[in-house]
Design a protein around this motif. Structure first.
Motif: not given
Length: 255
Positions: A9, A11, A168-170, A172-174, A189-190, A208
């Motif tokens: 991951e 991030l 989904y991640t957009d 840096k925001l989940n 986190s994912l 993502q």
């Protein structure tokens, strides 16, 4: 201190690197690896680092498979979302671990522990019973999340997992997206969500995106063995499943 990070991951890896540099600006992160095979190759071709920070579940399997393919002589601090299993297994083997999501203070405690071990000249290599740990992992009773508490304005809502279309991640925001198309930020986190969502109904499509099985409305063949997906509700992005993941994806849909 030279450190190797094994974490799929990006991030989470970037956050870990930042926290380690906060602890000691002299720490040098040699590399960030994301899979078993590339970690094995790296360890075969490079001098042993002073420390390995290693996530248990990585891109192509469980990190313990690394120890079965190459001798690991560096001390290892594991990071994991496998709470019950980790506590039992790592206490038995006296190996330090960090339960995700972990704070800077928790990481600092682990690094201070390593510093004391090094000062005492005690061995710090990862001498573990890999087979026993793999067995413990397989025997762990799965306990998957059934609902999420999310913020909706000034209120808090409870969203059942069966009502989630995808996460989904957009930038840096989940974001958790419901079947009705409502979007809510989530703290996990994912990578963490992958461990707490039932794999029979959720699939990690890429870095993502995590899909609910009922959100896949259409599948289109794509070049080089890949497939392209249409989702319900629609996602404003092209969803491509890699050629490596396509067989697993099709098997998941065909259960």
């Amino acid at each position: 201190m030279k450190v190797l990070i094994v974490e799929d991951e990006h991030l989470a890896a970037a956050k870990l690197k930042k926290m380690m540099e906060k602890y000691d600006s002299g720490i040098e992160v040699l590399d960030n690896l994301t899979a078993v095979h590339e970690t094995v190759q790296w360890l075969r071709e490079n001098p042993a680092p002073d420390l390995i920070m290693m996530d248990i579940q990585i891109d192509d399997g469980v990190c313990f498979e690394i120890f079965q393919q190459v001798e690991v002589t560096s001390p290892v601090i594991f990071t994991t979302a496998y709470d019950q299993y980790a506590i039992k297994a790592f206490q038995v083997h006296s190996i330090d671990y960090l339960l995700k999501p972990f704070s800077y203070e928790k990481l600092k405690q682990s690094l201070e522990k390593l510093k004391k071990i090094n000062a005492s000249s005690r061995p710090t290599s990862a001498s573990i019973d890999v087979d026993e740990l793999l067995t413990a992992l397989k025997q762990q009773e799965p306990s998957y999340k059934s609902r999420f508490l999310v913020k909706s304005g000034t209120k808090i809502r409870s969203i059942k997992t069966r009502d989630i279309a995808y996460v989904y991640t957009d930038r840096k925001l989940n974001l958790l997206v419901t079947n009705e198309g409502d979007r809510y930020p989530v703290d996990q986190s994912l990578d963490e969500l992958t461990h707490i969502l039932d794999p029979d109904t959720f699939f990690r499509a890429n870095r993502q995106l995590i899909l609910h099985i009922d959100s896949v409305s259409a599948i289109h063949p794509y070049f080089k063995g890949r497939v392209k997906l249409d989702l319900t509700p629609p996602l404003d992005a092209e969803i491509i499943i890699s050629s490596e993941k396509t067989p697993d994806f099709k098997a998941w849909l065909d259960k």
